[in-house]
Scaffold this motif. Sequence first.
Motif, PDB file in Angstrom:
ATOM      1  N   TYR A   1      44.498  43.946  41.341  1.00  0.00           N
ATOM      2  CA  TYR A   1      43.541  45.079  41.976  1.00  0.00           C
ATOM      3  C   TYR A   1      42.582  45.398  40.780  1.00  0.00           C
ATOM      4  O   TYR A   1      42.625  44.848  39.875  1.00  0.00           O
ATOM      5  CB  TYR A   1      44.468  46.471  42.077  1.00  0.00           C
ATOM      6  N   THR A   2      41.576  46.187  41.100  1.00  0.00           N
ATOM      7  CA  THR A   2      40.338  46.448  40.297  1.00  0.00           C
ATOM      8  C   THR A   2      39.999  48.059  40.499  1.00  0.00           C
ATOM      9  O   THR A   2      40.160  48.737  41.520  1.00  0.00           O
ATOM     10  CB  THR A   2      39.157  45.534  40.646  1.00  0.00           C
TER      11      THR A   2
ATOM     12  N   TRP B   1      38.842  48.156  35.193  1.00  0.00           N
ATOM     13  CA  TRP B   1      40.178  47.510  34.843  1.00  0.00           C
ATOM     14  C   TRP B   1      40.325  46.606  35.863  1.00  0.00           C
ATOM     15  O   TRP B   1      40.759  47.031  37.198  1.00  0.00           O
ATOM     16  CB  TRP B   1      40.962  48.850  34.512  1.00  0.00           C
ATOM     17  N   SER B   2      40.413  45.417  35.540  1.00  0.00           N
ATOM     18  CA  SER B   2      40.765  44.285  36.484  1.00  0.00           C
ATOM     19  C   SER B   2      42.020  43.566  36.267  1.00  0.00           C
ATOM     20  O   SER B   2      42.321  43.173  35.330  1.00  0.00           O
ATOM     21  CB  SER B   2      39.675  42.999  36.229  1.00  0.00           C
TER      22      SER B   2
ATOM     23  N   GLY C   1      45.733  41.976  32.800  1.00  0.00           N
ATOM     24  CA  GLY C   1      44.625  42.973  32.797  1.00  0.00           C
ATOM     25  C   GLY C   1      43.687  42.391  31.980  1.00  0.00           C
ATOM     26  O   GLY C   1      43.953  42.117  30.822  1.00  0.00           O
ATOM     27  N   THR C   2      42.249  43.018  32.300  1.00  0.00           N
ATOM     28  CA  THR C   2      41.252  43.020  31.346  1.00  0.00           C
ATOM     29  C   THR C   2      40.315  43.998  31.643  1.00  0.00           C
ATOM     30  O   THR C   2      40.275  44.523  32.711  1.00  0.00           O
ATOM     31  CB  THR C   2      40.321  41.652  31.677  1.00  0.00           C
ATOM     32  N   LEU C   3      40.139  44.884  30.417  1.00  0.00           N
ATOM     33  CA  LEU C   3      39.206  46.073  30.412  1.00  0.00           C
ATOM     34  C   LEU C   3      37.713  45.463  30.168  1.00  0.00           C
ATOM     35  O   LEU C   3      37.353  45.029  29.040  1.00  0.00           O
ATOM     36  CB  LEU C   3      39.544  46.993  29.572  1.00  0.00           C
ATOM     37  N   TYR C   4      36.736  45.677  31.097  1.00  0.00           N
ATOM     38  CA  TYR C   4      35.470  45.571  30.873  1.00  0.00           C
ATOM     39  C   TYR C   4      34.604  47.020  30.588  1.00  0.00           C
ATOM     40  O   TYR C   4      34.789  47.992  31.266  1.00  0.00           O
ATOM     41  CB  TYR C   4      34.618  45.048  32.112  1.00  0.00           C
ATOM     42  N   ILE C   5      33.731  46.943  29.510  1.00  0.00           N
ATOM     43  CA  ILE C   5      33.246  48.295  29.107  1.00  0.00           C
ATOM     44  C   ILE C   5      31.657  47.898  29.073  1.00  0.00           C
ATOM     45  O   ILE C   5      31.268  46.950  28.507  1.00  0.00           O
ATOM     46  CB  ILE C   5      33.624  48.908  27.687  1.00  0.00           C
ATOM     47  N   ASN C   6      30.790  48.664  29.963  1.00  0.00           N
ATOM     48  CA  ASN C   6      29.445  48.248  30.007  1.00  0.00           C
ATOM     49  C   ASN C   6      28.963  46.756  30.334  1.00  0.00           C
ATOM     50  O   ASN C   6      28.150  46.397  29.501  1.00  0.00           O
ATOM     51  CB  ASN C   6      28.598  48.955  28.684  1.00  0.00           C
TER      52      ASN C   6
ATOM     53  N   ILE D   1      39.742  48.759  44.205  1.00  0.00           N
ATOM     54  CA  ILE D   1      39.840  47.542  45.130  1.00  0.00           C
ATOM     55  C   ILE D   1      41.391  47.069  45.297  1.00  0.00           C
ATOM     56  O   ILE D   1      42.074  46.820  44.048  1.00  0.00           O
ATOM     57  CB  ILE D   1      38.926  46.293  44.306  1.00  0.00           C
ATOM     58  N   ASP D   2      42.069  47.031  46.254  1.00  0.00           N
ATOM     59  CA  ASP D   2      43.401  46.607  46.704  1.00  0.00           C
ATOM     60  C   ASP D   2      43.554  45.114  46.964  1.00  0.00           C
ATOM     61  O   ASP D   2      42.922  44.685  47.583  1.00  0.00           O
ATOM     62  CB  ASP D   2      43.955  47.306  47.823  1.00  0.00           C
ATOM     63  N   GLY D   3      44.387  44.357  45.959  1.00  0.00           N
ATOM     64  CA  GLY D   3      44.837  43.260  46.364  1.00  0.00           C
ATOM     65  C   GLY D   3      43.747  42.018  45.669  1.00  0.00           C
ATOM     66  O   GLY D   3      43.998  40.695  45.621  1.00  0.00           O
ATOM     67  N   THR D   4      42.412  42.451  45.000  1.00  0.00           N
ATOM     68  CA  THR D   4      41.586  41.504  44.432  1.00  0.00           C
ATOM     69  C   THR D   4      41.156  41.907  43.192  1.00  0.00           C
ATOM     70  O   THR D   4      40.901  43.118  42.896  1.00  0.00           O
ATOM     71  CB  THR D   4      40.315  41.570  45.292  1.00  0.00           C
ATOM     72  N   ALA D   5      41.114  41.036  42.086  1.00  0.00           N
ATOM     73  CA  ALA D   5      40.661  41.347  40.673  1.00  0.00           C
ATOM     74  C   ALA D   5      39.172  40.958  40.813  1.00  0.00           C
ATOM     75  O   ALA D   5      38.733  39.676  40.844  1.00  0.00           O
ATOM     76  CB  ALA D   5      41.573  40.440  39.732  1.00  0.00           C
ATOM     77  N   LEU D   6      38.140  41.957  40.606  1.00  0.00           N
ATOM     78  CA  LEU D   6      36.830  41.533  40.407  1.00  0.00           C
ATOM     79  C   LEU D   6      36.488  41.993  38.790  1.00  0.00           C
ATOM     80  O   LEU D   6      37.174  42.729  37.998  1.00  0.00           O
ATOM     81  CB  LEU D   6      36.252  42.606  41.252  1.00  0.00           C
ATOM     82  N   ASN D   7      35.453  41.181  38.454  1.00  0.00           N
ATOM     83  CA  ASN D   7      34.797  41.421  37.143  1.00  0.00           C
ATOM     84  C   ASN D   7      33.751  42.523  37.241  1.00  0.00           C
ATOM     85  O   ASN D   7      33.487  42.993  38.320  1.00  0.00           O
ATOM     86  CB  ASN D   7      34.359  40.391  36.380  1.00  0.00           C
TER      87      ASN D   7
END
Length: 216
Positions: A40-41, A102-103, A109-114, A158-164
């Motif tokens: 999820y995202t 938060w992907s 999991g990976t956290l993207y900031i800006n 976003i349910d079910g998909t990891a987006l960046n």
Amino acid sequence: LILGTNSIKDTGYDVANSIRYDKNSSQSLSRTCGSSASSYTLSLWVKNCEPKGGDTTAIYWNGSGAKLNWEFNDHAQIYWYDPLTRTTAYYRDVSAWYHLVWSVSSNVGTLYINGSASPGLTNVSSIDSLNSSNQIYIGSDAGAYSPQNGYFSEVCFIDGTALNATSFGEFDEDSPTIWKPKDVSGLTFGSNGFYLDFKDSSALGNDVSGNNNDLT
């Protein structure tokens, strides 16, 4: 919402609304997941009004346990439980909007900031998956603890998909260090996804993704 730009520049996409959290009122938005997902995202823009020396304020909490709890700590770092870690950067500018994504892909999991993956919060393994009984909270820890003191905008789940991060924002072509929002209305949110644009002041948890997964 666009940092470093002026009022005459055409940014291509402008965000009109945000929600303000007052920590003294212990406010939050929440809903029960309704389905299970190991991928999820969550994407949101946040303005932190608790700089160094302030209280710990929650950003996102999932009822499955502390492994899905992230917040600003009392030094304005983004703080993550189990494994206990935090960003090396400090987010103390109370006038700035920060974009957090938060992907989670298959419980990693990976956290993207800006727009960039945050060191120390990349490929965090053993993340609990969402399940149908989980209660998601935006802006508090379990609805009562570490209430947020700041502003949120453009909250997307976003349910079910990891987006960046590039699904939600982009670097400005003229000023490549400036990260700015994109129109997310065309994304596929999944059956349990939601998009909060905060345009309806009488129903701040109104989901405009088309799913009608409103938050309380």
